[in-house]
Design a protein around this motif. Structure first.
Motif, PDB file in Angstrom:
ATOM      1  N   LEU A 305     -48.365  38.722 -36.888  1.00 21.17           N
ATOM      2  CA  LEU A 305     -49.601  39.502 -36.975  1.00 21.17           C
ATOM      3  C   LEU A 305     -49.445  40.836 -36.228  1.00 21.17           C
ATOM      4  CD1 LEU A 305     -52.533  39.807 -37.848  1.00 21.17           C
ATOM      5  CD2 LEU A 305     -53.203  38.565 -35.772  1.00 21.17           C
ATOM      6  N   THR A 306     -48.835  40.789 -35.047  1.00 23.55           N
ATOM      7  CA  THR A 306     -48.632  42.017 -34.264  1.00 23.55           C
ATOM      8  C   THR A 306     -47.777  43.017 -35.044  1.00 23.55           C
ATOM      9  OG1 THR A 306     -48.713  40.662 -32.282  1.00 23.55           O
ATOM     10  CG2 THR A 306     -47.790  42.872 -32.025  1.00 23.55           C
ATOM     11  N   VAL A 307     -46.721  42.518 -35.686  1.00 22.96           N
ATOM     12  CA  VAL A 307     -45.828  43.413 -36.434  1.00 22.96           C
ATOM     13  C   VAL A 307     -46.563  43.988 -37.649  1.00 22.96           C
ATOM     14  CG1 VAL A 307     -43.668  43.574 -37.725  1.00 22.96           C
ATOM     15  CG2 VAL A 307     -43.764  42.169 -35.655  1.00 22.96           C
ATOM     16  N   MET A 308     -47.325  43.136 -38.325  1.00 24.91           N
ATOM     17  CA  MET A 308     -48.069  43.624 -39.498  1.00 24.91           C
ATOM     18  C   MET A 308     -49.075  44.698 -39.086  1.00 24.91           C
ATOM     19  SD  MET A 308     -48.758  40.231 -41.778  1.00 24.91           S
ATOM     20  CE  MET A 308     -47.646  39.860 -43.133  1.00 24.91           C
ATOM     21  N   GLN A 309     -49.783  44.445 -37.994  1.00 25.75           N
ATOM     22  CA  GLN A 309     -50.778  45.434 -37.541  1.00 25.75           C
ATOM     23  C   GLN A 309     -50.097  46.744 -37.138  1.00 25.75           C
ATOM     24  OE1 GLN A 309     -52.708  42.743 -34.718  1.00 25.75           O
ATOM     25  NE2 GLN A 309     -54.605  42.938 -35.880  1.00 25.75           N
ATOM     26  N   ALA A 310     -48.899  46.643 -36.580  1.00 20.07           N
ATOM     27  CA  ALA A 310     -48.155  47.856 -36.213  1.00 20.07           C
ATOM     28  C   ALA A 310     -47.792  48.657 -37.461  1.00 20.07           C
ATOM     29  CB  ALA A 310     -46.902  47.491 -35.422  1.00 20.07           C
ATOM     30  N   CYS A 311     -47.497  47.974 -38.569  1.00 15.33           N
ATOM     31  CA  CYS A 311     -47.219  48.683 -39.829  1.00 15.33           C
ATOM     32  C   CYS A 311     -48.477  49.404 -40.300  1.00 15.33           C
ATOM     33  CB  CYS A 311     -46.756  47.706 -40.912  1.00 15.33           C
ATOM     34  SG  CYS A 311     -45.150  46.981 -40.591  1.00 15.33           S
ATOM     35  N   THR A 312     -49.608  48.736 -40.181  1.00 14.44           N
ATOM     36  CA  THR A 312     -50.880  49.335 -40.609  1.00 14.44           C
ATOM     37  C   THR A 312     -51.239  50.541 -39.732  1.00 14.44           C
ATOM     38  OG1 THR A 312     -51.597  47.107 -41.192  1.00 14.44           O
ATOM     39  CG2 THR A 312     -53.308  48.802 -41.115  1.00 14.44           C
ATOM     40  N   ASN A 313     -51.037  50.367 -38.400  1.00 12.14           N
ATOM     41  CA  ASN A 313     -51.500  51.385 -37.447  1.00 12.14           C
ATOM     42  C   ASN A 313     -50.500  52.504 -37.194  1.00 12.14           C
ATOM     43  OD1 ASN A 313     -53.663  49.701 -37.121  1.00 12.14           O
ATOM     44  ND2 ASN A 313     -52.853  48.700 -35.293  1.00 12.14           N
ATOM     45  N   GLY A 314     -49.301  52.371 -37.698  1.00  8.37           N
ATOM     46  CA  GLY A 314     -48.300  53.415 -37.459  1.00  8.37           C
ATOM     47  C   GLY A 314     -47.627  53.307 -36.108  1.00  8.37           C
ATOM     48  N   THR A 315     -47.566  52.092 -35.539  1.00 10.66           N
ATOM     49  CA  THR A 315     -46.966  51.920 -34.212  1.00 10.66           C
ATOM     50  C   THR A 315     -45.732  51.011 -34.257  1.00 10.66           C
ATOM     51  OG1 THR A 315     -48.546  50.132 -33.812  1.00 10.66           O
ATOM     52  CG2 THR A 315     -49.119  52.297 -32.933  1.00 10.66           C
ATOM     53  N   LEU A 316     -45.061  51.009 -35.396  1.00 12.11           N
ATOM     54  CA  LEU A 316     -43.928  50.081 -35.538  1.00 12.11           C
ATOM     55  C   LEU A 316     -42.771  50.430 -34.596  1.00 12.11           C
ATOM     56  CD1 LEU A 316     -42.885  47.594 -37.077  1.00 12.11           C
ATOM     57  CD2 LEU A 316     -41.931  49.142 -38.784  1.00 12.11           C
ATOM     58  N   GLU A 317     -42.590  51.720 -34.331  1.00 10.17           N
ATOM     59  CA  GLU A 317     -41.454  52.140 -33.501  1.00 10.17           C
ATOM     60  C   GLU A 317     -41.451  51.410 -32.151  1.00 10.17           C
ATOM     61  OE1 GLU A 317     -41.055  56.340 -32.804  1.00 10.17           O
ATOM     62  OE2 GLU A 317     -39.037  56.077 -31.989  1.00 10.17           O
ATOM     63  N   GLU A 318     -42.631  51.305 -31.539  1.00  3.13           N
ATOM     64  CA  GLU A 318     -42.675  50.678 -30.220  1.00  3.13           C
ATOM     65  C   GLU A 318     -42.957  49.166 -30.286  1.00  3.13           C
ATOM     66  OE1 GLU A 318     -44.442  53.375 -31.183  1.00  3.13           O
ATOM     67  OE2 GLU A 318     -46.520  53.314 -30.488  1.00  3.13           O
ATOM     68  N   THR A 319     -42.895  48.583 -31.460  1.00  5.33           N
ATOM     69  CA  THR A 319     -43.176  47.153 -31.596  1.00  5.33           C
ATOM     70  C   THR A 319     -41.870  46.399 -31.845  1.00  5.33           C
ATOM     71  OG1 THR A 319     -45.315  47.705 -32.531  1.00  5.33           O
ATOM     72  CG2 THR A 319     -44.526  45.458 -32.906  1.00  5.33           C
ATOM     73  N   GLU A 320     -41.665  45.341 -31.081  1.00  9.84           N
ATOM     74  CA  GLU A 320     -40.412  44.594 -31.232  1.00  9.84           C
ATOM     75  C   GLU A 320     -40.446  43.713 -32.487  1.00  9.84           C
ATOM     76  OE1 GLU A 320     -37.619  42.325 -28.126  1.00  9.84           O
ATOM     77  OE2 GLU A 320     -39.411  41.185 -28.650  1.00  9.84           O
ATOM     78  N   VAL A 321     -39.345  43.758 -33.240  1.00 14.94           N
ATOM     79  CA  VAL A 321     -39.193  42.867 -34.402  1.00 14.94           C
ATOM     80  C   VAL A 321     -37.882  42.118 -34.198  1.00 14.94           C
ATOM     81  CG1 VAL A 321     -39.000  42.713 -36.902  1.00 14.94           C
ATOM     82  CG2 VAL A 321     -40.419  44.496 -35.894  1.00 14.94           C
ATOM     83  N   LYS A 322     -38.001  40.882 -33.729  1.00 13.38           N
ATOM     84  CA  LYS A 322     -36.804  40.153 -33.309  1.00 13.38           C
ATOM     85  C   LYS A 322     -36.612  38.900 -34.167  1.00 13.38           C
ATOM     86  CE  LYS A 322     -34.736  38.610 -28.984  1.00 13.38           C
ATOM     87  NZ  LYS A 322     -34.918  37.202 -28.769  1.00 13.38           N
ATOM     88  N   PHE A 323     -35.366  38.645 -34.516  1.00 13.66           N
ATOM     89  CA  PHE A 323     -35.047  37.454 -35.312  1.00 13.66           C
ATOM     90  C   PHE A 323     -34.140  36.512 -34.547  1.00 13.66           C
ATOM     91  CE2 PHE A 323     -36.704  40.219 -38.448  1.00 13.66           C
ATOM     92  CZ  PHE A 323     -37.328  39.363 -39.335  1.00 13.66           C
ATOM     93  N   SER A 324     -34.266  35.238 -34.839  1.00 14.10           N
ATOM     94  CA  SER A 324     -33.406  34.225 -34.225  1.00 14.10           C
ATOM     95  C   SER A 324     -32.009  34.336 -34.838  1.00 14.10           C
ATOM     96  CB  SER A 324     -34.038  32.859 -34.479  1.00 14.10           C
ATOM     97  OG  SER A 324     -33.126  31.970 -35.035  1.00 14.10           O
ATOM     98  N   SER A 325     -31.008  33.812 -34.154  1.00 11.30           N
ATOM     99  CA  SER A 325     -29.649  33.861 -34.708  1.00 11.30           C
ATOM    100  C   SER A 325     -29.359  32.617 -35.548  1.00 11.30           C
ATOM    101  CB  SER A 325     -28.638  33.979 -33.576  1.00 11.30           C
ATOM    102  OG  SER A 325     -28.816  32.869 -32.723  1.00 11.30           O
ATOM    103  N   ASP A 326     -30.377  31.799 -35.800  1.00  9.46           N
ATOM    104  CA  ASP A 326     -30.193  30.605 -36.630  1.00  9.46           C
ATOM    105  C   ASP A 326     -30.032  30.975 -38.107  1.00  9.46           C
ATOM    106  OD1 ASP A 326     -30.348  28.911 -34.499  1.00  9.46           O
ATOM    107  OD2 ASP A 326     -32.474  28.412 -34.782  1.00  9.46           O
ATOM    108  N   CYS A 327     -29.761  29.946 -38.912  1.00  9.62           N
ATOM    109  CA  CYS A 327     -29.640  30.135 -40.361  1.00  9.62           C
ATOM    110  C   CYS A 327     -30.720  29.309 -41.053  1.00  9.62           C
ATOM    111  CB  CYS A 327     -28.280  29.648 -40.848  1.00  9.62           C
ATOM    112  SG  CYS A 327     -26.929  30.629 -40.185  1.00  9.62           S
ATOM    113  N   ALA A 328     -31.152  29.788 -42.218  1.00 10.46           N
ATOM    114  CA  ALA A 328     -32.196  29.066 -42.951  1.00 10.46           C
ATOM    115  C   ALA A 328     -31.785  28.878 -44.403  1.00 10.46           C
ATOM    116  CB  ALA A 328     -33.506  29.836 -42.880  1.00 10.46           C
TER     117      ALA A 328
END
Ligand code: AMP
Ligand code: GLY
Length: 424
Positions: A305-328
């Motif tokens: 939700l935080t990442v989506m709202q950052a896309c809407t608000n134009g604040t993605l640069e300062e928002t962390e988008v982190k992924f696990s090193s697992d596999c799916a």
């Protein structure tokens, strides 16, 4: 917070499950949702394309944020309508969604901004197109301009097949209005990679890469489908390839859209082919892929939700988008006969052990509360593990805990990726 998610497939179920991890989310409405996601969202029988009804529902129920997931409502302008009504939304505007809504638009954009893609010509008249394919190199790829449920692409091996494809699209209206204009393009070869990326129109943050399995049958035989399974990450997408894609494709695309007055905010899907001349764009989608979302989102460690709202608000640069090193690995269980003809209405039973891993798609609840099959792709099962072989094995063993008559699935989801790892 009250959130509304437009759509009703496995992708939407994956989005909803991830959004629920945020403790400020009190309620999620799915419009229309599906029977199998009723434990995770309040499903409301309003079609994803009934934009006025969606808006009225959102206002009446004092929804705080909306996520528009499927291509149709995005291309129709759902985000503009809801935003104008005062509801912040995740997803591109109508002007930006055209990147998926028109192949002619997206090909012309790539040509204008030197973004690597297959050579092409576009046609509005059948005669001119027929004339062109008499001398075009074979195989040749023919694409309907508009949305066609992922089925508007024909790879013609012979001139006869190319002629037939053009006539069925342009004269017989096989894809309705979508086929009245076509793109005829160069046939490319190489491994395919799907990269979904969050963007606020300025910054682009790619998600973990994935590999779709589009054909209906094992060993990539049979018809194209919406996708029969996915794995993430995609072994072909190395760090060097990722860097090249960022420089030559992702950033140039975002900047091109802004320069055209069509700033793209939301999730932009890059369908890439890694050719011997470098990565090239096969297609753009203006949304999360299905079933790519079902492997990518479970690996997201940051709050969706935080990442989506950052896309809407134009604040993605300062928002962390982190992924696990697992596999799916996501295995789709479909109705036998998909994508052509299949029976529906069979009862589905899911053993408790498998329930947390199921993303429900073509399902509905009967009046007495039984879960029934109601579509081609019935559900997906996603396993997340430290390595890909274990994830694949886990997805296949969870499948034995899900039962319905006429179930069909591919036996080789992830095998191509394993082969790539072995050869690396
Ligand atoms: P699309 O709906 O554009 O993703 O196309 C469906 C599938 O057709 C892709 O996943 C590719 O496997 C194949 N395809 C599309 N365009 C090309 C091309 N120019 N060359 C080779 N294969 C293609
Ligand atoms: N899985 C391909 C798509 O969502 O278009």
């Amino acid at each position: 917070m009250k959130i509304l998610v437009v759509g009703g497939g496995g992708r939407e179920h994956a989005i909803i499950k991830k959004l629920r991890e945020n403790s400020s989310v009190e309620k999620i409405y799915a419009l229309p949702g599906n029977g199998g996601m009723a434990d995770d969202a309040v499903c409301v029988p309003i079609a994803a394309t009934d934009l006025e009804a969606i808006k009225a529902f959102a206002l009446e129920n004092k929804v705080d944020y909306a996520v528009v997931a499927p291509d149709d409502p995005l291309v129709m302008g759902a985000v503009d309508l809801l935003t104008d009504a005062g509801l912040p939304c995740f997803g591109p505007s109508k002007a930006a969604a055209v990147i998926e809504g028109s192949k002619v638009f997206s090909k012309d954009l790539m040509r204008k901004y030197s973004i690597p893609t297959a050579q092409y010509r576009s046609f509005e008249g059948l005669d001119e197109a027929l004339k062109y394919i008499e001398t075009a190199p074979l195989p040749t790829v023919i694409k309907a301009d508009g949305l066609a449920l992922g089925k508007g692409v024909i790879i013609a091996q012979t001139r006869e097949e190319a002629r037939e494809a053009l006539i069925s699209m342009m004269a017989h209206g096989k894809f309705g209005k979508s086929g009245s204009r076509v793109v005829v393009e160069e046939f490319l070869e190489g491994p395919e990679v799907s990269v979904l990326a969050f963007t606020d129109g300025k910054t682009v943050k790619p998600m973990v890469s994935s590999m779709d399995h589009k054909r209906a049958m094992d060993n990539d035989q049979g018809l194209n489908t919406g996708g029969m399974g996915t794995v993430a990450p995609n072994p072909y997408y190395t760090e060097a390839v990722a860097k090249e894609c960022m420089e030559k494709i992702f950033l140039p695309t975002i900047h091109a859209m802004t320069a055209e007055g069509r700033t793209f905010k939301g999730c932009l899907y890059f369908g890439l082919m890694l050719t011997e001349n470098g990565p090239k764009v096969i297609e753009y989608n203006c949304r999360f892929g299905d079933p790519e979302a079902q492997v990518v989102l479970p690996l997201l460690e940051s709050d969706l939700l935080t990442v989506m709202q950052a896309c809407t608000n134009g604040t993605l640069e300062e928002t962390e988008v982190k992924f696990s090193s697992d596999c799916a690995c996501c295995l789709i269980m479909a109705s036998k006969g998909y994508p052509v003809e299949y029976e529906k209405g069979f009862e589905i039973t899911i053993e408790d052990e498998a329930k947390p891993y199921v993303y429900s798609a073509g399902t509905r609840l009967s009046p007495d509360g039984r879960l029934l099959t109601s579509g081609g792709r019935v559900l997906g099962i996603t396993a997340v593990k430290p390595t890909l072989p274990i994830a694949i094995k886990a997805a296949y063993s969870l499948k034995d805990k899900v039962h319905f008559e006429n179930a069909y699935y591919r036996h080789d989801i992830g095998q191509k990726a394993l082969k790539a790892y072995r050869e690396a």
